[in-house]
Scaffold this active site. Structure first.
Site, PDB file in Angstrom:
ATOM      1  N   GLU A  20      42.208  34.393  43.895  1.00 38.27           N
ATOM      2  CA  GLU A  20      42.737  33.646  42.748  1.00 38.27           C
ATOM      3  C   GLU A  20      44.147  34.072  42.339  1.00 38.27           C
ATOM      4  O   GLU A  20      44.430  34.256  41.159  1.00 38.27           O
ATOM      5  CB  GLU A  20      41.770  33.781  41.558  1.00 38.27           C
ATOM      6  CG  GLU A  20      40.408  33.231  41.869  1.00 38.27           C
ATOM      7  CD  GLU A  20      39.442  33.306  40.695  1.00 38.27           C
ATOM      8  OE1 GLU A  20      38.759  32.304  40.448  1.00 38.27           O
ATOM      9  OE2 GLU A  20      39.381  34.350  40.027  1.00 38.27           O
TER      10      GLU A  20
HETATM   11  C1  ACM Z   1      35.909  35.728  42.646  1.00 34.02           C
HETATM   12  O1  ACM Z   1      34.866  35.284  42.185  1.00 34.02           O
HETATM   13  N1  ACM Z   1      37.068  35.279  42.204  1.00 34.02           N
HETATM   14  C2  ACM Z   1      35.926  36.725  43.685  1.00 34.02           C
END
Ligand code: ACM
Length: 678
Positions: A319
């Site tokens: 992310e």
């Molecule tokens: C995650 O759930 N962003 C690893």
């Protein structure tokens, strides 16, 4: 006679029915062993019970045996001899271990053991101390209450795990979890044979591990809530004692705002930075174009390897949205100069640089899905959080992988859903060779919506069912039997100090301001928290949100979920008053009806329970629909025109958000209503 364990689970009672004591013992083992054969007789636990290690012993094995003796004493209230004999003569339990095993527990270390119990003695044999630790966990679960005392049923067990990487991630970044929480979590992990503690130590919301080289990381990035190096080393030792590896995660280049509070020069933006309080994807990210970033990381990783001896180190990598990179003209110029087409390519460049640092410090790199990039060598391990398909892709690309997505506990799914999701499903397109690249699975407990008081209730006992999925043969997949054993192991875990069951009463007393929480406990028994996403939408939960509401008191997948499902399906297979499920369902829904006035009153009495008021009002209405549906279906009578449509509309209305909790029985109730003739 040898047979598949799935069968053994169901027929155990029958096979052992001839035991002298009368009541047939039950197989409560979780995870189920790879091979189990029951034989005649049983071994009583008495004051003369004595353990010996006639082949090999070391301090770790002695401590493991001592823990087992302590647990057996606690279970049975029977004082036991605590000195461990070294010769076989006279020993009731012989622990025959070939050697110490790896100094640092490692991926693939032999965890196999055999356990043979006869009417006169038990023999636990293993190649390594870790194998013996697994066998001792089985021995503890195997002990039975019988009318004449505690005893082990005579068995032959030959056991080993299906996967070598059986992890549990705990996110201590969003909410800090004090040392005793980590320790009891490790105790529970050992009881159900999980062997990797994935310690998510750094997040936008908190930097949780002391660095002596960079003290401002915790001085400014942790609110004073962090693990000292001494504490972290003690946790690593505690885990090693239980045959558990500790894989630390330092999430970079995103999820890293807490680093920048003390060291803004690491960031891609100008700063200054504060600890983030809300949740979601963060724009701030490390600057991958400055050499000083890598000098910092080199020294930091070097320091961390003196605390965490595991061969693997997790760099996160998830992310990272690239926004702060695109907003920085110097970074954009760097990308152009280095032919990096997009921010994904820049992250791959960053990962390659970090990989070199890890190699220098003798660590293998683990990262989330997003690290997957053809630019990365094949010795990177990819942890898949975006699903089995992502795992398949990485294995097809030649990367080793760990599956996590079906095991995200914050989804508030049932143990059944997690249990039935195999790491490599039968229809997987992976070749036998590619399957070798799948190291195992990891349960993930993200920390946005929990704290030290509620964490156990979110993890256990669902995690025990997943632990079985990781350890036991794929053929062990009977859901009813899993729930039967889960209920037992859940109590065992509570005896080890876990609070997943007791928390509810404590929290309800806090809400009610009263000793008598029976009405609220009843509501708790038929409701569960909504998923992470739904709660976020309704509450905009932040790190500062008090986690002391009804939703925080209750736990996911209480028994009413599976029981209402199972009973309804039994009933609908052959509706009628003579079906035993009929009486059980009538009794359940009558209880809902009878409890409703008290539930309503209790909810009204507490200001912060106004959110669940609609649930209190819906409960008797839903129970009324269920009881009517049971009458119609049991007697084969028709409901009046419009009844079904109206009832289904009421059910649908009960699915609408209220109090961030949902009823556990709506799905089977819908099936029941659908079965009514009109
Ligand atoms: C995650 O759930 N962003 C690893």
């Amino acid at each position: 006679m040898k047979r598949a364990v799935a069968g053994a689970a169901l027929v155990w009672g029958v096979t052992l029915g001839a035991m002298a004591q009368g009541a047939p013992p039950q197989n409560h083992l979780m995870p189920q062993p790879a091979e189990l054969r029951s034989t005649q007789g049983s071994l009583p636990l008495s004051a003369s019970f004595q353990v010996a290690t006639p082949v090999f012993h070391d301090d770790r094995l002695d401590r493991a045996i001592a823990r087992t003796l302590t647990h057996l004493e606690a279970t049975t209230a029977q004082p036991l001899r605590t000195e461990i004999g070294r010769g076989a003569a006279g020993a009731t339990l012989r622990v025959e271990v070939q050697g110490a095993g790896d100094a640092v527990p490692s991926y693939g270390e032999d965890e196999s053991y055999t356990l043979d119990v006869t009417a006169t003695q038990a023999e636990l044999a293993a190649k390594t101390v870790v194998g013996a630790i697994r066998g001792l966990a089985t021995l503890e679960q195997l002990l039975e209450r019988t009318p004449t005392g505690y005893a082990w049923p005579a068995v032959h067990i030959a056991d080993e795990p299906r996967y070598h990487w059986r992890g549990l991630l705990i996110d201590c970044g969003r909410h800090f979890e004090p040392v005793p929480v980590i320790e009891r979590t490790l105790d529970a992990m050992a009881a159900v044979k999980l062997n990797v503690f994935h310690w998510h130590l750094t997040e936008d919301q908190g930097f949780r591990i002391e660095s002596k080289l960079y003290p401002k990381l915790t001085a400014l990035g942790s609110d004073g809530e962090f693990y000292t190096q001494e504490q972290a080393r003690a946790i690593v030792a505690y885990a090693r004692d239980r045959g558990i590896r500790v894989v630390p995660e330092f999430d970079i280049p995103g999820h890293s705002r807490s680093w920048f509070v003390g060291y803004p020069e690491l960031a891609s933006g100008p700063g200054p930075y504060t600890i983030r309080r809300d949740f979601g994807i963060e724009d701030a990210a490390m600057d991958p174009t400055r050499e000083s970033t890598y000098v910092f990381l080199d020294r930091f990783i070097g320091e961390m390897t003196t605390i965490f001896p595991d061969a693997y180190l997790h760099i996160g990598g998830d992310e990272s949205n690239g926004k702060s990179w695109k907003a920085n003209s110097q970074i954009v110029a760097f990308m152009k100069a280095h032919n990096l087409a997009d921010t994904g390519a820049l992250q791959a460049y960053f990962n390659q640089r970090v990989l070199k640092l890890l190699q220098k410090h003798n660590r293998q790199m683990v990262g989330w899905d997003e690290v997957l990039n053809p630019a990365l060598p094949k010795d990177v391990v990819v942890q898949s959080w975006r699903g089995a398909q992502a795992l398949t892709q990485s294995a097809q690309g030649g990367y080793r992988g760990i599956l996590s997505q079906p095991y995200y506990l914050d989804g508030m799914k049932s143990a059944k859903e997690h249990y039935l999701a195999d790491i490599v499903p039968p229809d997987s397109p992976l070749t036998a060779e590619q399957r070798q690249l799948i190291l195992g699975g990891e349960i993930c407990m993200w920390g946005e919506q929990l704290n030290q008081a509620t964490i156990d209730s979110r993890i256990w006992p669902r995690a025990a069912a997943i632990a079985e999925r990781f350890w036991s043969p794929a053929t062990v997949n009977n859901v009813d039997d899993m729930y039967r054993r889960l209920a037992v192991v859940s109590l065992q875990l509570e005896q080890l100090g876990l609070t997943h069951l007791s928390h509810q009463e404590v929290a309800l007393r806090g809400l009610a301001g009263s000793q008598d929480v029976r009405p609220l406990a009843f509501l708790a028994s038929v409701t569960e928290p909504v998923s992470f996403g739904e709660r976020y939408r309704q509450q905009h939960t932040s790190q500062l949100t008090p986690l002391t509401n009804f939703v925080d008191a209750i736990r996911p997948d209480p028994p009413s979920r599976h029981e209402s499902n199972m009973l309804t399906h039994h009933y609908l297979a052959k509706p009628g008053v003579e079906n035993p499920a009929y009486g059980a369902l009538v009794s359940f829904y009558q209880r809902c009806l009878q409890q409703s006035p008290a539930v309503d009153e209790a909810v009204r009495a507490v200001p912060q329970l106004q959110g669940v008021q609609p649930r209190a009002e819906q409960l008797p209405v839903l129970a009324g629909i269920a009881l009517a549906a049971l009458q119609y279906t049991a007697h084969g009578t028709h409901a009046p025109a419009g009844w079904k449509q109206q009832s289904l509309a009421t059910l649908q209305a009960a699915e609408a958000p209220a109090g961030i909790v949902r009823f556990t029985f709506l799905a089977p109730l819908r099936e029941l209503v659908q079965a009514v003739a009109e």
